[in-house]
Design a protein around this motif. Structure first.
Motif, PDB file in Angstrom:
ATOM      1  N   LYS A   1       6.086 -12.960 -15.593  1.00 57.45           N
ATOM      2  CA  LYS A   1       6.799 -14.218 -16.018  1.00 57.45           C
ATOM      3  C   LYS A   1       7.043 -15.022 -14.920  1.00 57.45           C
ATOM      4  O   LYS A   1       7.024 -14.393 -13.732  1.00 57.45           O
ATOM      5  N   SER A   2       6.832 -16.396 -15.011  1.00 54.10           N
ATOM      6  CA  SER A   2       6.970 -17.169 -13.825  1.00 54.10           C
ATOM      7  C   SER A   2       8.486 -17.557 -13.310  1.00 54.10           C
ATOM      8  O   SER A   2       8.811 -18.199 -12.456  1.00 54.10           O
ATOM      9  N   PHE A   3       9.482 -16.817 -14.029  1.00 56.80           N
ATOM     10  CA  PHE A   3      10.504 -17.138 -13.728  1.00 56.80           C
ATOM     11  C   PHE A   3      11.738 -16.034 -14.187  1.00 56.80           C
ATOM     12  O   PHE A   3      11.180 -15.002 -14.912  1.00 56.80           O
ATOM     13  N   VAL A   4      12.989 -15.927 -13.787  1.00 55.46           N
ATOM     14  CA  VAL A   4      13.961 -15.229 -14.303  1.00 55.46           C
ATOM     15  C   VAL A   4      15.107 -16.272 -14.343  1.00 55.46           C
ATOM     16  O   VAL A   4      15.546 -17.071 -13.740  1.00 55.46           O
ATOM     17  N   ILE A   5      15.665 -16.326 -15.967  1.00 52.77           N
ATOM     18  CA  ILE A   5      16.598 -17.021 -16.119  1.00 52.77           C
ATOM     19  C   ILE A   5      17.653 -16.784 -15.221  1.00 52.77           C
ATOM     20  O   ILE A   5      18.411 -15.709 -15.298  1.00 52.77           O
ATOM     21  N   ARG A   6      18.450 -17.929 -14.685  1.00 53.72           N
ATOM     22  CA  ARG A   6      19.471 -18.010 -14.016  1.00 53.72           C
ATOM     23  C   ARG A   6      20.728 -18.736 -14.925  1.00 53.72           C
ATOM     24  O   ARG A   6      20.500 -19.935 -15.139  1.00 53.72           O
ATOM     25  N   ALA A   7      21.695 -18.211 -14.788  1.00 50.75           N
ATOM     26  CA  ALA A   7      22.825 -19.330 -15.461  1.00 50.75           C
ATOM     27  C   ALA A   7      23.375 -20.062 -14.429  1.00 50.75           C
ATOM     28  O   ALA A   7      22.968 -20.126 -13.382  1.00 50.75           O
ATOM     29  N   GLY A   8      24.101 -21.093 -15.158  1.00 50.50           N
ATOM     30  CA  GLY A   8      24.448 -22.023 -14.433  1.00 50.50           C
ATOM     31  C   GLY A   8      24.987 -23.213 -15.241  1.00 50.50           C
ATOM     32  O   GLY A   8      24.280 -23.856 -16.165  1.00 50.50           O
ATOM     33  N   ARG A   9      26.013 -23.858 -15.086  1.00 48.90           N
ATOM     34  CA  ARG A   9      26.552 -25.157 -15.782  1.00 48.90           C
ATOM     35  C   ARG A   9      25.902 -26.124 -15.119  1.00 48.90           C
ATOM     36  O   ARG A   9      25.601 -26.374 -14.048  1.00 48.90           O
ATOM     37  N   MET A  10      25.548 -27.331 -15.961  1.00 52.76           N
ATOM     38  CA  MET A  10      25.017 -28.551 -15.464  1.00 52.76           C
ATOM     39  C   MET A  10      25.978 -29.523 -15.318  1.00 52.76           C
ATOM     40  O   MET A  10      26.917 -29.650 -15.902  1.00 52.76           O
ATOM     41  N   THR A  11      25.929 -30.359 -14.217  1.00 48.65           N
ATOM     42  CA  THR A  11      26.875 -31.341 -13.846  1.00 48.65           C
ATOM     43  C   THR A  11      26.761 -32.570 -14.982  1.00 48.65           C
ATOM     44  O   THR A  11      25.685 -32.554 -15.737  1.00 48.65           O
ATOM     45  N   GLU A  12      27.597 -33.560 -15.000  1.00 51.93           N
ATOM     46  CA  GLU A  12      27.475 -34.650 -15.964  1.00 51.93           C
ATOM     47  C   GLU A  12      25.874 -35.320 -15.592  1.00 51.93           C
ATOM     48  O   GLU A  12      25.190 -35.717 -16.493  1.00 51.93           O
ATOM     49  N   SER A  13      25.531 -35.555 -14.317  1.00 46.58           N
ATOM     50  CA  SER A  13      24.197 -36.213 -14.114  1.00 46.58           C
ATOM     51  C   SER A  13      23.191 -35.367 -14.608  1.00 46.58           C
ATOM     52  O   SER A  13      21.965 -36.088 -15.133  1.00 46.58           O
ATOM     53  N   GLN A  14      23.268 -34.088 -14.542  1.00 47.35           N
ATOM     54  CA  GLN A  14      22.140 -33.422 -14.801  1.00 47.35           C
ATOM     55  C   GLN A  14      21.991 -33.271 -16.298  1.00 47.35           C
ATOM     56  O   GLN A  14      21.001 -33.269 -16.876  1.00 47.35           O
ATOM     57  N   GLN A  15      23.044 -33.299 -17.042  1.00 47.64           N
ATOM     58  CA  GLN A  15      23.044 -33.383 -18.418  1.00 47.64           C
ATOM     59  C   GLN A  15      22.696 -34.747 -19.119  1.00 47.64           C
ATOM     60  O   GLN A  15      21.734 -34.773 -20.020  1.00 47.64           O
ATOM     61  N   LYS A  16      22.832 -35.614 -18.264  1.00 48.08           N
ATOM     62  CA  LYS A  16      22.214 -36.851 -18.744  1.00 48.08           C
ATOM     63  C   LYS A  16      20.850 -36.971 -18.466  1.00 48.08           C
ATOM     64  O   LYS A  16      20.102 -37.602 -19.350  1.00 48.08           O
ATOM     65  N   GLY A  17      20.439 -36.403 -17.494  1.00 45.03           N
ATOM     66  CA  GLY A  17      18.672 -36.231 -17.209  1.00 45.03           C
ATOM     67  C   GLY A  17      18.203 -35.518 -18.528  1.00 45.03           C
ATOM     68  O   GLY A  17      17.126 -36.196 -18.893  1.00 45.03           O
ATOM     69  N   TRP A  18      18.780 -34.582 -19.008  1.00 45.98           N
ATOM     70  CA  TRP A  18      18.236 -33.933 -20.305  1.00 45.98           C
ATOM     71  C   TRP A  18      18.452 -34.949 -21.076  1.00 45.98           C
ATOM     72  O   TRP A  18      17.376 -35.050 -22.077  1.00 45.98           O
ATOM     73  N   SER A  19      19.442 -35.404 -21.645  1.00 52.01           N
ATOM     74  CA  SER A  19      19.431 -36.098 -23.033  1.00 52.01           C
ATOM     75  C   SER A  19      18.974 -37.732 -22.838  1.00 52.01           C
ATOM     76  O   SER A  19      18.418 -37.899 -23.931  1.00 52.01           O
ATOM     77  N   SER A  20      19.084 -38.172 -21.633  1.00 47.87           N
ATOM     78  CA  SER A  20      18.497 -39.484 -21.631  1.00 47.87           C
ATOM     79  C   SER A  20      17.009 -39.804 -21.101  1.00 47.87           C
ATOM     80  O   SER A  20      16.300 -40.564 -21.451  1.00 47.87           O
TER      81      SER A  20
END
Length: 236
Positions: free
Chosen positions: A10-29
């Motif tokens: 696999k190309s990754f290992v899932i890492r936990a981590g909360r998103m900041t407000e700007s990171q969440q905005k990146g996802w949603s917008s």
């Protein structure tokens, strides 16, 4: 897989981590305009970008700082990043929005699946993987991303005379990368047999890398070129 028995890289290992407000905005917008999913089937380089420059794909861009910088500095080229770490994808998308970058798209999926299912063969001019997890312990070496079967997949997606650029700060992994890439009959080391290149100006130095230099750590860059069809026939 031939060399990994039943173990599928696999190309990754899932890492936990909360998103900041700007990171969440990146996802949603921003993701709706700049993101792609495997459900959309084949990725079309020409229809996905308004420019027609080099097609550059980066696997595992982390928090995206260097990839954003490259896209910003080369607006004529087409950049596609693959990363599953959601805060990293969110941060990159937030920067894309803030800087008004138009030539950078992303997949938030496993790179192996994206390459197999979405990326057309011989469609990438430059494929880059910077500082993948070296999996230091010997019993974990099978988890390393750079393995013969995976490199074969990468090469199949490279255009004739396309380039594969790898970088690592772990010397044993650099040697492993060199062995694996050198063993592929379709790849040619641009620096000569068993030689590394100096970091090109096209690869921005990361904060992590600068800290490593201060601590005396080395960095190894490898740049291999895919032989053209004519060259492949000559050596076969």
């Amino acid at each position: 897989m031939s060399e990994q028995s039943n173990y599928r890289i696999k190309s990754f290992v899932i890492r936990a981590g909360r998103m900041t407000e700007s990171q969440q905005k990146g996802w949603s917008s921003v993701f709706p305009a700049h993101g792609f999913t495997l459900s959309e089937k084949r990725f079309d380089w020409d229809r996905s970008f308004a420019v027609a420059g080099r097609r550059v794909l980066e696997i595992g861009f982390g928090m995206g700082d260097s990839l954003v910088a490259m896209a910003d500095q080369n607006p004529q080229d087409r950049y596609l990043g693959i990363e599953v770490h959601r805060p990293g994808v969110g941060k990159l998308l937030s920067e894309v929005d803030k800087r008004g970058i138009k030539n950078l798209k992303v997949f938030a999926e496993d790179a192996v699946q994206v390459l197999e299912e979405a990326i057309p063969q011989e469609s990438i001019d430059l494929l880059q993987i910077f500082f993948p997890d070296p999996w230091h312990k010997k019993r974990h070496h099978k988890r390393r991303l750079i393995q013969p079967d995976f490199v074969e997949l990468l090469v199949s997606r490279l255009s004739p005379s396309g380039h594969l650029h790898l970088a690592t700060d772990w010397q044993p992994y650099a040697a492993h990368m060199m062995d694996v890439l050198s063993a592929n009959a379709l790849l040619l080391n641009t620096a000569g047999q068993n030689n590394y290149i100096a970091r090109p100006e096209s690869r921005p130095e990361t904060k992590f890398e600068r800290r490593g230099h201060r601590l005396g750590h080395g960095v190894w860059d490898l740049l291999f070129e895919k032989k053209s069809h004519d060259a492949s026939r000559l050596v076969s």
